[in-house]
Design a protein around this motif. Structure first.
Motif, PDB file in Angstrom:
ATOM      1  N   UNK A   1      42.864   1.360  59.835  1.00 40.05           N
ATOM      2  CA  UNK A   1      43.007   0.117  60.597  1.00 40.05           C
ATOM      3  C   UNK A   1      42.471  -1.107  59.874  1.00 40.05           C
ATOM      4  N   UNK A   2      42.599  -1.132  58.558  1.00 42.45           N
ATOM      5  CA  UNK A   2      42.202  -2.309  57.791  1.00 42.45           C
ATOM      6  C   UNK A   2      43.352  -3.293  57.640  1.00 42.45           C
ATOM      7  N   UNK A   3      43.031  -4.570  57.661  1.00 46.90           N
ATOM      8  CA  UNK A   3      44.020  -5.632  57.448  1.00 46.90           C
ATOM      9  C   UNK A   3      43.524  -6.512  56.314  1.00 46.90           C
ATOM     10  N   UNK A   4      44.329  -6.660  55.272  1.00 44.80           N
ATOM     11  CA  UNK A   4      43.904  -7.374  54.070  1.00 44.80           C
ATOM     12  C   UNK A   4      44.215  -8.857  54.189  1.00 44.80           C
ATOM     13  N   UNK A   5      43.204  -9.664  53.913  1.00 48.25           N
ATOM     14  CA  UNK A   5      43.357 -11.111  53.828  1.00 48.25           C
ATOM     15  C   UNK A   5      43.164 -11.541  52.383  1.00 48.25           C
ATOM     16  N   UNK A   6      43.962 -12.532  51.968  1.00 48.67           N
ATOM     17  CA  UNK A   6      43.914 -13.000  50.584  1.00 48.67           C
ATOM     18  C   UNK A   6      43.496 -14.466  50.564  1.00 48.67           C
TER      19      UNK A   6
ATOM     20  N   UNK B   1      36.765 -21.579  42.126  1.00 48.18           N
ATOM     21  CA  UNK B   1      36.464 -20.756  40.948  1.00 48.18           C
ATOM     22  C   UNK B   1      37.713 -20.082  40.380  1.00 48.18           C
ATOM     23  N   UNK B   2      38.843 -20.316  41.040  1.00 49.41           N
ATOM     24  CA  UNK B   2      40.121 -19.728  40.618  1.00 49.41           C
ATOM     25  C   UNK B   2      39.998 -18.203  40.467  1.00 49.41           C
ATOM     26  N   UNK B   3      39.411 -17.596  41.487  1.00 44.09           N
ATOM     27  CA  UNK B   3      39.206 -16.143  41.539  1.00 44.09           C
ATOM     28  C   UNK B   3      39.767 -15.622  42.847  1.00 44.09           C
ATOM     29  N   UNK B   4      40.585 -14.601  42.794  1.00 48.98           N
ATOM     30  CA  UNK B   4      41.172 -14.045  44.010  1.00 48.98           C
ATOM     31  C   UNK B   4      40.115 -13.295  44.823  1.00 48.98           C
ATOM     32  N   UNK B   5      40.193 -13.431  46.142  1.00 52.71           N
ATOM     33  CA  UNK B   5      39.325 -12.707  47.054  1.00 52.71           C
ATOM     34  C   UNK B   5      40.195 -11.944  48.036  1.00 52.71           C
ATOM     35  N   UNK B   6      40.082 -10.608  48.015  1.00 56.19           N
ATOM     36  CA  UNK B   6      40.809  -9.755  48.956  1.00 56.19           C
ATOM     37  C   UNK B   6      39.804  -9.116  49.900  1.00 56.19           C
ATOM     38  N   UNK B   7      39.987  -9.365  51.192  1.00 52.93           N
ATOM     39  CA  UNK B   7      39.079  -8.836  52.207  1.00 52.93           C
ATOM     40  C   UNK B   7      39.840  -7.853  53.094  1.00 52.93           C
ATOM     41  N   UNK B   8      39.390  -6.597  53.110  1.00 50.50           N
ATOM     42  CA  UNK B   8      40.106  -5.560  53.844  1.00 50.50           C
ATOM     43  C   UNK B   8      39.425  -5.098  55.113  1.00 50.50           C
ATOM     44  N   UNK B   9      38.352  -5.777  55.508  1.00 52.45           N
ATOM     45  CA  UNK B   9      37.606  -5.376  56.700  1.00 52.45           C
ATOM     46  C   UNK B   9      36.342  -4.623  56.335  1.00 52.45           C
ATOM     47  N   UNK B  10      35.247  -5.007  56.980  1.00 53.54           N
ATOM     48  CA  UNK B  10      33.958  -4.361  56.690  1.00 53.54           C
ATOM     49  C   UNK B  10      34.045  -2.863  56.984  1.00 53.54           C
ATOM     50  N   UNK B  11      34.512  -2.534  58.172  1.00 49.38           N
ATOM     51  CA  UNK B  11      34.609  -1.123  58.553  1.00 49.38           C
ATOM     52  C   UNK B  11      35.535  -0.346  57.618  1.00 49.38           C
ATOM     53  N   UNK B  12      36.757  -0.847  57.447  1.00 49.48           N
ATOM     54  CA  UNK B  12      37.774  -0.098  56.698  1.00 49.48           C
ATOM     55  C   UNK B  12      37.341   0.185  55.266  1.00 49.48           C
ATOM     56  N   UNK B  13      36.742  -0.798  54.602  1.00 46.15           N
ATOM     57  CA  UNK B  13      36.360  -0.598  53.199  1.00 46.15           C
ATOM     58  C   UNK B  13      35.163   0.342  53.053  1.00 46.15           C
ATOM     59  N   UNK B  14      34.479   0.628  54.169  1.00 51.64           N
ATOM     60  CA  UNK B  14      33.296   1.475  54.064  1.00 51.64           C
ATOM     61  C   UNK B  14      33.480   2.841  54.726  1.00 51.64           C
ATOM     62  N   UNK B  15      34.727   3.240  54.890  1.00 52.84           N
ATOM     63  CA  UNK B  15      35.011   4.606  55.346  1.00 52.84           C
ATOM     64  C   UNK B  15      34.992   5.601  54.186  1.00 52.84           C
TER      65      UNK B  15
END
Length: 286
Positions: A191-196, A245-259
């Protein structure tokens, strides 16, 4: 009447090998049911709890049954995971986020209900926070990196002068949208949703991973030549840095990334102790 013995034709060696292969059964390990103390001692050492300065009170947080043959694992210590672990018949629950975080908790209200569920069900609670992020075999960061196909993995990103993240490279330069889609596909089962966020270069190769809440590592990423930082939560304060900083940030959810860490640790404990393990999926969608 003369006796006659028939000659019996025995198969040659190759035929024996074929017959053996039909009836061969894999060897299985014999395990004695471990005690809670044995499991905790092993985990303390394997996860190297003593190496980390952490606000989490890592290790055994609540005592339970003396013998353990079923371990439940979950990201968070909460009433729902306690109920599910008890319903599954587990004697021990291992979590990434425990219930004690360096301050005195009054055992009233929802804290009392948490303790009641654990104690009445003789369910031991064990927590591993930063040690399970940083571990180079079963840690959240290394497991997610492997799932994404990163190579040349090395520890990266410091928290309070201790390295907890990981850095690696993709096999070849990859469009950022392709990497985002790959991450979304990987996290969809939990149930992760990625934000860019950010406007870095179109094709990327070097990726840094610090699961959970680590958007603040954008500055380290830019300094160290990391094209993409993958973490869990976005941050109102640090999201603008991605553009600047011209650096990509991908956020997939605190919970989802730590399963990833608790799942890998469960598999390791099954192999090491022969216990049954169950991952409890109780998402926060955060």
């Amino acid at each position: 009447m003369s006796s006659h013995k028939e000659q019996v034709a025995f198969p040659d060696r190759k035929e024996y090998e074929y017959i053996d292969s039909i009836f061969w059964m894999p060897q299985t390990k014999d395990f004695d049911m471990p005690t809670l103390q044995e499991l905790c001692s092993y985990l303390d050492d394997y996860l190297q709890l003593g190496m980390y300065r952490d606000i989490s009170q890592n290790g055994l947080q609540v005592q339970g049954a003396e013998q353990v043959d079923h371990i439940a694992l979950a990201v968070d210590a909460r009433q729902e995971t306690f109920r599910q672990a008890a319903e599954q018949g587990a004697q021990m629950l291992i979590v990434h986020h425990g219930i004690f975080w360096g301050r005195v908790e009054l055992v009233t209200g929802h804290v009392y209900e948490r303790m009641r569920l654990l104690i009445e069900n003789k369910l031991a609670l064990y927590a591993a926070h930063l040690p399970l992020d940083a571990h180079m075999e079963v840690g959240n960061n290394v497991q997610l990196a492997k799932a994404l196909g990163l190579q040349e993995l090395e520890p990266w990103a410091e928290y309070k002068k201790q390295v907890i993240g990981i850095r690696g490279v993709l096999p070849q330069e990859t469009p950022i949208n392709t990497l985002k889609e790959r991450l979304q596909q990987e996290l969809s089962s939990v149930d992760g949703t990625v934000q860019h966020f950010g406007k870095g270069k179109e094709n990327v190769r070097t990726v840094g991973i610090v699961t959970g809440d680590a958007a603040n590592e954008l500055m380290s990423a830019a300094k160290d030549g990391v094209d993409v930082l993958i973490t869990g939560e976005p941050s109102h304060v640090f999201v603008p840095f991605a553009d600047e900083l011209q650096t990509h940030l991908l956020c997939g959810g605190h919970y989802a990334t730590e399963t990833y860490g608790v799942k890998a640790l469960g598999a390791h404990l099954e192999d090491t102790f022969g216990v049954k393990t169950t991952f409890l999926h109780v998402p926060t969608f955060a």
